[in-house]
Design a protein around this motif. Structure first.
Motif, PDB file in Angstrom:
ATOM      1  N   GLY A  43      -4.960  -6.272  -2.174  1.00  0.00           N
ATOM      2  CA  GLY A  43      -5.683  -6.748  -3.289  1.00  0.00           C
ATOM      3  C   GLY A  43      -5.033  -5.927  -4.528  1.00  0.00           C
ATOM      4  N   PHE A  44      -4.810  -4.936  -4.547  1.00  0.00           N
ATOM      5  CA  PHE A  44      -4.506  -4.316  -5.589  1.00  0.00           C
ATOM      6  C   PHE A  44      -3.069  -4.582  -6.024  1.00  0.00           C
ATOM      7  CE2 PHE A  44      -2.144  -0.396  -7.426  1.00  0.00           C
ATOM      8  CZ  PHE A  44      -2.833  -0.040  -8.451  1.00  0.00           C
ATOM      9  N   THR A  45      -2.090  -4.501  -5.179  1.00  0.00           N
ATOM     10  CA  THR A  45      -0.872  -4.973  -5.377  1.00  0.00           C
ATOM     11  C   THR A  45      -0.452  -6.294  -5.941  1.00  0.00           C
ATOM     12  OG1 THR A  45      -0.060  -5.137  -3.189  1.00  0.00           O
ATOM     13  CG2 THR A  45       0.343  -2.914  -4.109  1.00  0.00           C
ATOM     14  N   SER A  46      -1.539  -7.173  -5.058  1.00  0.00           N
ATOM     15  CA  SER A  46      -1.523  -8.715  -5.219  1.00  0.00           C
ATOM     16  C   SER A  46      -2.163  -8.774  -6.801  1.00  0.00           C
ATOM     17  CB  SER A  46      -2.331  -9.488  -4.608  1.00  0.00           C
ATOM     18  OG  SER A  46      -2.332 -10.627  -4.598  1.00  0.00           O
ATOM     19  N   PHE A  47      -3.041  -8.289  -7.386  1.00  0.00           N
ATOM     20  CA  PHE A  47      -3.654  -8.397  -8.590  1.00  0.00           C
ATOM     21  C   PHE A  47      -2.444  -8.111  -9.754  1.00  0.00           C
ATOM     22  CE2 PHE A  47      -4.947  -6.812 -12.532  1.00  0.00           C
ATOM     23  CZ  PHE A  47      -5.993  -7.679 -12.895  1.00  0.00           C
ATOM     24  N   GLY A  48      -1.835  -6.980  -9.515  1.00  0.00           N
ATOM     25  CA  GLY A  48      -0.857  -6.647 -10.618  1.00  0.00           C
ATOM     26  C   GLY A  48       0.436  -7.464 -10.819  1.00  0.00           C
ATOM     27  N   ILE A  49       0.904  -7.550  -9.437  1.00  0.00           N
ATOM     28  CA  ILE A  49       2.271  -8.044  -9.687  1.00  0.00           C
ATOM     29  C   ILE A  49       2.494  -9.226  -8.280  1.00  0.00           C
ATOM     30  CG2 ILE A  49       3.426  -6.033 -10.489  1.00  0.00           C
ATOM     31  CD1 ILE A  49       4.095  -5.025  -7.705  1.00  0.00           C
ATOM     32  N   HIS A  50       1.579  -9.696  -7.897  1.00  0.00           N
ATOM     33  CA  HIS A  50       1.422 -10.568  -6.854  1.00  0.00           C
ATOM     34  C   HIS A  50       2.437 -10.357  -5.750  1.00  0.00           C
ATOM     35  CE1 HIS A  50      -0.951 -13.234  -9.442  1.00  0.00           C
ATOM     36  NE2 HIS A  50       0.181 -13.468 -10.291  1.00  0.00           N
ATOM     37  N   ALA A  51       2.409  -8.925  -5.193  1.00  0.00           N
ATOM     38  CA  ALA A  51       3.213  -8.407  -4.235  1.00  0.00           C
ATOM     39  C   ALA A  51       2.234  -7.897  -2.951  1.00  0.00           C
ATOM     40  CB  ALA A  51       4.182  -7.285  -4.845  1.00  0.00           C
ATOM     41  N   GLY A  52       1.361  -8.598  -2.639  1.00  0.00           N
ATOM     42  CA  GLY A  52       0.435  -8.299  -1.531  1.00  0.00           C
ATOM     43  C   GLY A  52       1.019  -8.409  -0.263  1.00  0.00           C
ATOM     44  N   GLY A  53       2.280  -9.080  -0.136  1.00  0.00           N
ATOM     45  CA  GLY A  53       2.812  -9.724   1.085  1.00  0.00           C
ATOM     46  C   GLY A  53       3.308  -8.308   1.927  1.00  0.00           C
ATOM     47  N   PRO A  54       3.944  -7.172   1.317  1.00  0.00           N
ATOM     48  CA  PRO A  54       4.547  -6.020   2.291  1.00  0.00           C
ATOM     49  C   PRO A  54       3.192  -5.497   2.916  1.00  0.00           C
ATOM     50  CG  PRO A  54       5.827  -6.362   0.266  1.00  0.00           C
ATOM     51  CD  PRO A  54       4.572  -7.230   0.226  1.00  0.00           C
ATOM     52  N   PRO A  55       2.275  -4.935   1.855  1.00  0.00           N
ATOM     53  CA  PRO A  55       1.202  -4.197   2.892  1.00  0.00           C
ATOM     54  C   PRO A  55       0.227  -5.315   3.922  1.00  0.00           C
ATOM     55  CG  PRO A  55       0.599  -4.667   0.563  1.00  0.00           C
ATOM     56  CD  PRO A  55       1.944  -5.095   0.523  1.00  0.00           C
ATOM     57  N   LEU A  56      -0.019  -6.424   3.594  1.00  0.00           N
ATOM     58  CA  LEU A  56      -0.555  -7.350   4.496  1.00  0.00           C
ATOM     59  C   LEU A  56       0.323  -7.501   5.817  1.00  0.00           C
ATOM     60  CD1 LEU A  56      -3.086  -8.812   4.904  1.00  0.00           C
ATOM     61  CD2 LEU A  56      -1.980 -10.831   4.073  1.00  0.00           C
ATOM     62  N   LEU A  69      10.301  -0.333  -4.045  1.00  0.00           N
ATOM     63  CA  LEU A  69      10.964   0.895  -3.331  1.00  0.00           C
ATOM     64  C   LEU A  69      10.097   1.208  -2.328  1.00  0.00           C
ATOM     65  CD1 LEU A  69      12.840   2.546  -6.148  1.00  0.00           C
ATOM     66  CD2 LEU A  69      13.788   0.785  -4.518  1.00  0.00           C
ATOM     67  N   GLY A  70       9.058   1.468  -2.348  1.00  0.00           N
ATOM     68  CA  GLY A  70       8.008   2.031  -1.286  1.00  0.00           C
ATOM     69  C   GLY A  70       7.793   0.945  -0.250  1.00  0.00           C
ATOM     70  N   PHE A  71       7.575  -0.163  -0.412  1.00  0.00           N
ATOM     71  CA  PHE A  71       7.512  -1.205   0.653  1.00  0.00           C
ATOM     72  C   PHE A  71       8.735  -1.157   1.488  1.00  0.00           C
ATOM     73  CE2 PHE A  71       3.799  -3.389  -1.790  1.00  0.00           C
ATOM     74  CZ  PHE A  71       3.015  -2.712  -1.411  1.00  0.00           C
ATOM     75  N   CYS A  72       9.767  -1.163   0.707  1.00  0.00           N
ATOM     76  CA  CYS A  72      11.179  -1.351   1.316  1.00  0.00           C
ATOM     77  C   CYS A  72      11.142  -0.287   2.440  1.00  0.00           C
ATOM     78  CB  CYS A  72      12.410  -1.319   0.530  1.00  0.00           C
ATOM     79  SG  CYS A  72      12.682  -2.651  -0.377  1.00  0.00           S
ATOM     80  N   LEU A  73      11.024   0.918   2.038  1.00  0.00           N
ATOM     81  CA  LEU A  73      10.999   2.237   2.828  1.00  0.00           C
ATOM     82  C   LEU A  73      10.018   2.063   4.176  1.00  0.00           C
ATOM     83  CD1 LEU A  73      11.713   5.002   3.456  1.00  0.00           C
ATOM     84  CD2 LEU A  73       9.964   6.100   2.116  1.00  0.00           C
ATOM     85  N   LEU A  74       8.632   1.506   3.854  1.00  0.00           N
ATOM     86  CA  LEU A  74       7.730   1.350   4.985  1.00  0.00           C
ATOM     87  C   LEU A  74       8.273   0.174   6.024  1.00  0.00           C
ATOM     88  CD1 LEU A  74       4.236   1.567   2.920  1.00  0.00           C
ATOM     89  CD2 LEU A  74       5.173   3.140   4.695  1.00  0.00           C
TER      90      LEU A  74
END
Length: 252
Positions: free
Chosen positions: A142-155, A111-116
């Motif tokens: 790296g943090f979000t990618s480790f836990g849930i493979h969701a590094g795409g939005p912040p990158l 939800l946070g990435f959707c907002l950003l």
């Protein structure tokens, strides 16, 4: 198929791998952020991430080959070392959380990435690669990618304002995520997630990996990016909402 592998779980996992492959094939890393939230609807999110990791490595090799020579080195140099630090932080934190807490965290991150990304959608400003910004967003990647493979939005929040061409953007993402995923092998092994049953599960999903990558590459110049990302934002928001409320219900 192993007896413990429910058909619904398998189908969701197969779809998740296809989606992640399409992301690495050219539709953008944000698309891949749907994978673990989708699988988490029917299985342990930590196991979902572990099952996907060997397949992500396979897709990384294919993606790097498809976009060979396409890399923006300043962003790579700024993001990858900080990203590995983020992976290490994730390994320490996620090991202390319950499944319900992880579902709640996945929901909040989605939800946070959707907002950003929604706030950034109308921005037309260009920026230059920055060591400070790259390190911050790389560490979060790296943090979000480790836990849930969701590094795409912040990158993407860091890379998109650089104004790179689509192929240069995809190539840069491919090399960064390949580095992060290799670093995650050690972390996942340390946490005991790369066990025999998870690796067998991954083996059954192997055909979906190259299929997804080549499908994404085929669709890269044939579909409207606006439609693709609109669908992905809606899906990520919906999955994030479901997981958020699941986590809240299980915890409280």
């Amino acid at each position: 198929m192993p007896e413990s592998m429910d058909i619904v779980v398998y189908l969701l996992a197969f779809l998740a791998v296809i989606i992640n492959g399409m992301a690495k094939g050219g539709l953008g890393s944000i698309v891949g952020s749907l994978s673990v939230p989708l699988m988490s609807l029917a299985m342990d999110p930590v196991q979902a991430a572990a099952v996907l990791l060997p397949l992500l490595l396979l897709m990384d090799f294919i993606s790097m080959w498809k976009f060979r020579g396409q890399i923006y080195w300043p962003a790579f140099i700024h993001c990858l070392p900080a990203g590995i630090v983020g992976v290490a932080i994730g390994a320490m934190i996620f090991n202390q959380l319950s499944d319900a807490s992880i579902r709640l965290l996945i929901g909040l991150v989605s939800l946070g990435f959707c907002l950003l990304l929604w706030l950034q959608r109308n921005s037309t400003s260009r920026s230059k690669s920055s060591a400070v910004k790259g390190s911050f967003w790389g560490c979060l990647t790296g943090f979000t990618s480790f836990g849930i493979h969701a590094g795409g939005p912040p990158l993407s929040i860091y890379l998109l304002p650089l104004g790179l061409s689509s192929h240069l953007l995809m190539g840069t993402q491919a090399w960064i995520f390949a580095g992060l995923n290799f670093s995650k092998v050690a972390a996942y092994s340390w946490l005991g997630q790369l066990d025999f049953s998870n690796l067998v599960f991954s083996l059954f999903l192997v055909p979906a990996a190259p299929a997804g990558v080549f499908l994404g590459y085929y669709l890269l110049n044939r579909l409207s990016q606006k439609i693709i990302y609109g669908f992905c934002y809606l899906s990520l928001f919906s999955l994030g909402s479901v997981l958020f409320f699941q986590g809240v219900r299980e915890l409280f």
